[in-house]
Design a protein around this motif. Structure first.
Motif, PDB file in Angstrom:
ATOM      1  N   THR A  34      33.650 113.781  32.433  1.00  0.00           N
ATOM      2  CA  THR A  34      34.150 113.125  31.211  1.00  0.00           C
ATOM      3  C   THR A  34      35.217 112.077  31.495  1.00  0.00           C
ATOM      4  OG1 THR A  34      35.789 114.901  30.989  1.00  0.00           O
ATOM      5  CG2 THR A  34      33.697 115.162  29.802  1.00  0.00           C
ATOM      6  N   PHE A  35      35.649 111.980  32.736  1.00  0.00           N
ATOM      7  CA  PHE A  35      36.796 111.127  33.067  1.00  0.00           C
ATOM      8  C   PHE A  35      36.542 109.657  32.725  1.00  0.00           C
ATOM      9  CE2 PHE A  35      39.293 108.434  35.818  1.00  0.00           C
ATOM     10  CZ  PHE A  35      40.534 109.044  35.888  1.00  0.00           C
ATOM     11  N   VAL A  36      35.504 109.061  33.326  1.00  0.00           N
ATOM     12  CA  VAL A  36      35.271 107.627  33.152  1.00  0.00           C
ATOM     13  C   VAL A  36      34.885 107.280  31.712  1.00  0.00           C
ATOM     14  CG1 VAL A  36      33.817 105.684  33.868  1.00  0.00           C
ATOM     15  CG2 VAL A  36      34.740 107.257  35.578  1.00  0.00           C
ATOM     16  N   PRO A  37      33.980 108.028  31.055  1.00  0.00           N
ATOM     17  CA  PRO A  37      33.678 107.693  29.650  1.00  0.00           C
ATOM     18  C   PRO A  37      34.910 107.717  28.752  1.00  0.00           C
ATOM     19  CG  PRO A  37      32.019 109.178  30.523  1.00  0.00           C
ATOM     20  CD  PRO A  37      33.095 109.104  31.552  1.00  0.00           C
ATOM     21  N   SER A  38      35.790 108.711  28.926  1.00  0.00           N
ATOM     22  CA  SER A  38      36.980 108.765  28.075  1.00  0.00           C
ATOM     23  C   SER A  38      37.940 107.641  28.420  1.00  0.00           C
ATOM     24  CB  SER A  38      37.672 110.124  28.214  1.00  0.00           C
ATOM     25  OG  SER A  38      38.080 110.365  29.546  1.00  0.00           O
ATOM     26  N   LEU A  39      38.036 107.275  29.697  1.00  0.00           N
ATOM     27  CA  LEU A  39      38.888 106.155  30.096  1.00  0.00           C
ATOM     28  C   LEU A  39      38.405 104.858  29.464  1.00  0.00           C
ATOM     29  CD1 LEU A  39      41.105 104.818  31.792  1.00  0.00           C
ATOM     30  CD2 LEU A  39      39.521 104.825  33.737  1.00  0.00           C
ATOM     31  N   ILE A  40      37.093 104.614  29.503  1.00  0.00           N
ATOM     32  CA  ILE A  40      36.535 103.402  28.899  1.00  0.00           C
ATOM     33  C   ILE A  40      36.803 103.375  27.399  1.00  0.00           C
ATOM     34  CG2 ILE A  40      34.369 102.236  28.341  1.00  0.00           C
ATOM     35  CD1 ILE A  40      33.310 103.134  31.074  1.00  0.00           C
ATOM     36  N   GLU A  41      36.659 104.504  26.742  1.00  0.00           N
ATOM     37  CA  GLU A  41      36.895 104.571  25.287  1.00  0.00           C
ATOM     38  C   GLU A  41      38.348 104.272  24.958  1.00  0.00           C
ATOM     39  OE1 GLU A  41      36.473 107.782  21.606  1.00  0.00           O
ATOM     40  OE2 GLU A  41      35.649 108.256  23.586  1.00  0.00           O
ATOM     41  N   LEU A  42      39.264 104.825  25.724  1.00  0.00           N
ATOM     42  CA  LEU A  42      40.687 104.611  25.457  1.00  0.00           C
ATOM     43  C   LEU A  42      41.101 103.171  25.721  1.00  0.00           C
ATOM     44  CD1 LEU A  42      42.146 107.901  26.951  1.00  0.00           C
ATOM     45  CD2 LEU A  42      42.353 107.168  24.567  1.00  0.00           C
ATOM     46  N   LEU A  43      40.627 102.590  26.836  1.00  0.00           N
ATOM     47  CA  LEU A  43      40.992 101.210  27.152  1.00  0.00           C
ATOM     48  C   LEU A  43      40.414 100.246  26.116  1.00  0.00           C
ATOM     49  CD1 LEU A  43      40.578 101.040  31.049  1.00  0.00           C
ATOM     50  CD2 LEU A  43      42.672 101.382  29.723  1.00  0.00           C
ATOM     51  N   SER A  44      39.264 100.579  25.563  1.00  0.00           N
ATOM     52  CA  SER A  44      38.629  99.708  24.562  1.00  0.00           C
ATOM     53  C   SER A  44      39.464  99.615  23.290  1.00  0.00           C
ATOM     54  CB  SER A  44      37.226 100.222  24.233  1.00  0.00           C
ATOM     55  OG  SER A  44      36.405 100.247  25.380  1.00  0.00           O
ATOM     56  N   GLU A  45      40.319 100.602  23.046  1.00  0.00           N
ATOM     57  CA  GLU A  45      41.120 100.633  21.822  1.00  0.00           C
ATOM     58  C   GLU A  45      42.498 100.012  21.997  1.00  0.00           C
ATOM     59  OE1 GLU A  45      41.226 104.767  21.015  1.00  0.00           O
ATOM     60  OE2 GLU A  45      39.126 104.903  20.340  1.00  0.00           O
ATOM     61  N   TRP A  66      43.958  95.232  26.485  1.00  0.00           N
ATOM     62  CA  TRP A  66      42.764  95.396  27.310  1.00  0.00           C
ATOM     63  C   TRP A  66      41.555  94.808  26.591  1.00  0.00           C
ATOM     64  CZ3 TRP A  66      42.994  97.747  32.156  1.00  0.00           C
ATOM     65  CH2 TRP A  66      44.206  98.382  32.465  1.00  0.00           C
ATOM     66  N   SER A  67      40.775  94.019  27.316  1.00  0.00           N
ATOM     67  CA  SER A  67      39.547  93.437  26.752  1.00  0.00           C
ATOM     68  C   SER A  67      38.391  93.737  27.691  1.00  0.00           C
ATOM     69  CB  SER A  67      39.690  91.918  26.601  1.00  0.00           C
ATOM     70  OG  SER A  67      40.794  91.600  25.773  1.00  0.00           O
ATOM     71  N   LYS A  68      37.306  94.243  27.116  1.00  0.00           N
ATOM     72  CA  LYS A  68      36.122  94.523  27.924  1.00  0.00           C
ATOM     73  C   LYS A  68      35.354  93.214  28.100  1.00  0.00           C
ATOM     74  CE  LYS A  68      33.852  98.276  26.942  1.00  0.00           C
ATOM     75  NZ  LYS A  68      32.906  99.197  26.247  1.00  0.00           N
ATOM     76  N   VAL A  69      35.375  92.670  29.314  1.00  0.00           N
ATOM     77  CA  VAL A  69      34.744  91.377  29.567  1.00  0.00           C
ATOM     78  C   VAL A  69      33.343  91.520  30.165  1.00  0.00           C
ATOM     79  CG1 VAL A  69      36.916  90.135  29.798  1.00  0.00           C
ATOM     80  CG2 VAL A  69      35.922  91.230  31.812  1.00  0.00           C
ATOM     81  N   VAL A  70      33.046  92.675  30.734  1.00  0.00           N
ATOM     82  CA  VAL A  70      31.707  92.951  31.265  1.00  0.00           C
ATOM     83  C   VAL A  70      31.342  94.375  30.887  1.00  0.00           C
ATOM     84  CG1 VAL A  70      30.290  93.255  33.322  1.00  0.00           C
ATOM     85  CG2 VAL A  70      31.920  91.364  33.212  1.00  0.00           C
ATOM     86  N   ASP A  71      30.170  94.535  30.317  1.00  0.00           N
ATOM     87  CA  ASP A  71      29.682  95.869  29.966  1.00  0.00           C
ATOM     88  C   ASP A  71      28.231  95.959  30.411  1.00  0.00           C
ATOM     89  OD1 ASP A  71      29.368  98.387  29.014  1.00  0.00           O
ATOM     90  OD2 ASP A  71      29.499  97.874  26.889  1.00  0.00           O
ATOM     91  N   GLY A  72      28.042  95.971  31.741  1.00  0.00           N
ATOM     92  CA  GLY A  72      26.706  95.980  32.306  1.00  0.00           C
ATOM     93  C   GLY A  72      26.190  97.395  32.503  1.00  0.00           C
ATOM     94  N   GLY A  73      24.979  97.468  33.023  1.00  0.00           N
ATOM     95  CA  GLY A  73      24.365  98.779  33.219  1.00  0.00           C
ATOM     96  C   GLY A  73      25.040  99.590  34.298  1.00  0.00           C
ATOM     97  N   ASP A  74      25.596  98.911  35.304  1.00  0.00           N
ATOM     98  CA  ASP A  74      26.213  99.655  36.402  1.00  0.00           C
ATOM     99  C   ASP A  74      27.681  99.313  36.608  1.00  0.00           C
ATOM    100  OD1 ASP A  74      26.053  97.125  37.492  1.00  0.00           O
ATOM    101  OD2 ASP A  74      24.417  97.617  38.855  1.00  0.00           O
ATOM    102  N   THR A  75      28.241  98.426  35.790  1.00  0.00           N
ATOM    103  CA  THR A  75      29.640  98.030  35.964  1.00  0.00           C
ATOM    104  C   THR A  75      30.277  97.702  34.621  1.00  0.00           C
ATOM    105  OG1 THR A  75      29.037  97.008  38.085  1.00  0.00           O
ATOM    106  CG2 THR A  75      31.207  96.470  37.200  1.00  0.00           C
ATOM    107  N   VAL A  76      31.464  98.215  34.411  1.00  0.00           N
ATOM    108  CA  VAL A  76      32.290  97.848  33.263  1.00  0.00           C
ATOM    109  C   VAL A  76      33.568  97.222  33.807  1.00  0.00           C
ATOM    110  CG1 VAL A  76      33.600  98.684  31.272  1.00  0.00           C
ATOM    111  CG2 VAL A  76      31.362  99.674  31.810  1.00  0.00           C
ATOM    112  N   ILE A  77      33.951  96.056  33.267  1.00  0.00           N
ATOM    113  CA  ILE A  77      35.157  95.372  33.716  1.00  0.00           C
ATOM    114  C   ILE A  77      36.059  95.111  32.526  1.00  0.00           C
ATOM    115  CG2 ILE A  77      36.109  93.335  34.862  1.00  0.00           C
ATOM    116  CD1 ILE A  77      33.546  93.019  36.369  1.00  0.00           C
TER     117      ILE A  77
END
Length: 582
Positions: free
Chosen positions: A548-559, A563-574
């Motif tokens: 659950t670590f990475v999914p929760s980290l991505i959710e928190l940073l998105s809020e 922080w701005s999600k500039v890449v949301d690819g199939g194998d990489t989130v930036i």
């Protein structure tokens, strides 16, 4: 009455099959098995494409199990070829084993595996474009491999990425050939050299045959040792080792020290001619390394006289069950090979005199641990360097088993030798492909790595969650130029990473602590935080964090506003982090 033997073209007895015995199976059995091995390998490749490897690695998938079966069938063909003393089939079996063991990784991927490969590709690209060796980290002081690869890519027209992608199969084949040559140089026969070459292919689970100075260094080192051992018969071979050693000294930091250590042993046991060549090689090494000691001190060139500490690997913590399983097999192979090689040394000594040269090649590398941990990889280098000598010692005994006249002893010995070869093949394959979930790099990740610096005009800092996986940093000439200007441009979050591990990312306060540790001033306008899927796999493989670590980290940073999600690819989130943004 059946004539049981006839004479071949050169007058030696050649066995014939008894009446009614299927001669096709005897003479062509190895070839049929090799066809079966390749026939299993090809559909295994198709099954493995796109499969997600878990904590037990690639062999735990359906296609991976077929891959293992194909490897074992190829090894059975090799044993059969030894039994009928067929050199062509033995060589072909070694080729097929190399294809199964190394070409598999190449054809399953679009890009070279291991992120550290890309730092080497970047240096080569820089030398092609800028025509000099950059002093980036330690690479600029040992440019032999990089200049050689830059020359090769220039004259061949091949992109360094392509060369790196196919480098491991090529280097593995060359190493196997040189191990066979080393066996012959030490005075042993054709069958022993073939067995040693095969063992060199299947024993090496370390993955150190990739596009790297250490792979080139090992090739050069085995060439030097072969020349030195043969110098007892032809002293000219010893003189020929000098230019090869000079190239080695400029290629890799650690390998020439092992060669000099080995030469000390060869001189002590009177295994090389002329013996004063040791002084020449030591002088070449001292003259080259001396002026570079000040710069290499930054990289812990001498880590202290503590063999126990120096034998500690990079990550000693308990990880996932899959990692523990693979590590147990790897360490068992390491220890078991050394013990078996020691026993074989004694057996050979009692039968035909002590093979001191091979003993030195097999066991001298342990002395490296007296002063160097090599960044936590010292023990891996010890095993890597010892493979050749250990493989030959074991091969000599196996070859003699196949030559026994007592049929009962020969049968028992061949069965045990076959089980050993199959077991080593299975363990070596698991060791090499056990970390498949995080060692790969996708084409889209390479393209992102090239595009990110260009889009931000170099005014940025990047960092990944779990180093060193998923992000091919330093893969371009431009990234090397940036490294020359700002050596820490890609290391800003290294201090942050330890605080992120061994916990779940579940609350906004965790992000608050993260932001407090990130750089807020400096030449970088923004910070890019890379979250490749391999980082998630790597963290779980090592037991650093739960699923659950990475999914929760991505959710928190998105809020978060900064922080701005500039890449949301199939194998990489930036994510882009702008400290002044509100």
């Amino acid at each position: 009455m059946v004539n049981l033997e006839t004479r071949d073209a050169i007058g030696d007895p050649a066995p014939l099959a008894l009446t009614g015995e299927p001669i096709l199976n005897r003479r062509y059995g190895p070839g049929l098995l090799l066809l079966i091995a390749v026939g299993i390998w090809w559909p295994a490749i198709e099954l493995m494409r796109g499969e997600i490897a878990g904590q037990y690695g690639l062999l735990a998938t359906k296609g991976g199990l077929l891959l293992l079966v194909s490897a074992l069938v190829a090894l059975l063909a090799f044993v059969w070829a030894l039994a009928i003393d067929s050199t062509p089939y033995s060589v072909l079996a070694i080729v097929v084993a190399t294809v199964i063991g190394r070409v598999t990784a190449t054809v399953l991927t679009e890009m070279p595996i291991y992120v550290w490969t890309y730092k080497h590709i970047g240096i080569v690209n820089f030398m092609i474009e800028d025509h000099f060796s950059p002093h980036v980290q330690i690479y600029g002081d040992w440019p032999g491999f990089f200049s050689g690869m830059a020359w090769f890519s220039t004259v061949s027209g091949l992109d360094p990425l392509t060369v790196a992608h196919w480098f491991a199969p090529f280097s593995t084949a060359v190493i196997a050939l040189l191990v066979g040559v080393l066996a012959v140089s030490a005075g042993f026969g054709r069958r022993a050299s073939l067995i040693a070459a095969m063992l060199a292919v299947i024993l090496n689970w370390t993955g150190q045959d990739y596009y790297s100075p250490q792979a080139a260094g090992l090739i050069l080192a085995l060439s030097i040792l072969s020349l030195l051992l043969y110098s007892k018969k032809a002293p000219l071979a010893g003189y020929l080792s000098m230019p090869v050693f000079a190239v080695l000294v400029a290629t890799h930091q650690l390998t020439p020290f092992w060669v000099v250590i080995s030469e000390v042993g060869l001189v002590v046991f009177n295994q090389m001619r002329p013996r004063w060549l040791l002084l020449v090689h030591a002088a070449i090494l001292a003259v080259y390394v001396g002026p570079r000691l000040e710069r290499t001190a930054t990289f812990n060139f001498f880590s202290g006289f503590d063999p126990v500490k120096n034998s500690t690997v990079v990550t000693e913590d308990r990880g996932s069950a899959g990692r523990d399983f693979t590590v147990l097999l790897e360490r068992g192979l390491f220890v078991g090979l050394w013990l078996l090689a020691a026993v074989c040394f004694v057996v050979v000594w009692r039968r035909s005199g002590a093979p001191w040269g091979l003993g030195v090649a097999a066991f001298s590398s342990v002395l490296i641990l007296a002063g160097q941990d090599y960044g936590g990889e010292g023990i891996i280098r010890v095993f890597l360097y010892s493979i050749a000598g250990c493989a030959i010692l074991v091969a000599i005994v196996i070859a003699r088993i196949f030559e026994l006249e007592n049929s009962w002893r020969k049968t028992v010995g061949v069965v045990i030798s076959t089980a050993f070869i199959l077991g080593v093949g299975a363990v070596g394959l698991q060791g090499y492909y056990g970390g498949w979930s995080y060692v790969t790099v996708s084409k889209s990740q390479v393209e992102l790595n090239r595009a990110l610096p260009a889009s931000s005009d170099g005014h940025y800092v990047i960092g990944t969650l779990a180093q060193p996986v998923g992000w091919p940093e330093g893969a371009t000439a431009g990234s090397v130029r940036l490294k020359l200007i700002d050596p820490a441009y890609d290391a800003a979050v290294n201090a942050v990473r330890p605080s992120l591990l061994h916990k779940d990312f579940a609350t906004p306060s965790d992000v608050d602590r993260l932001e407090k540790t990130l750089p807020k001033e400096g030449r970088a306008h923004t910070l890019y935080f890379i979250l490749p899927q391999q980082a998630d796999a790597y963290g779980q493989y090592l037991g650093w964090f739960p699923p659950t670590f990475v999914p929760s980290l991505i959710e928190l940073l998105s809020e978060r506003p900064k922080w701005s999600k500039v890449v949301d690819g199939g194998d990489t989130v930036i994510f882009e982090y702008s400290p002044k943004k509100r």
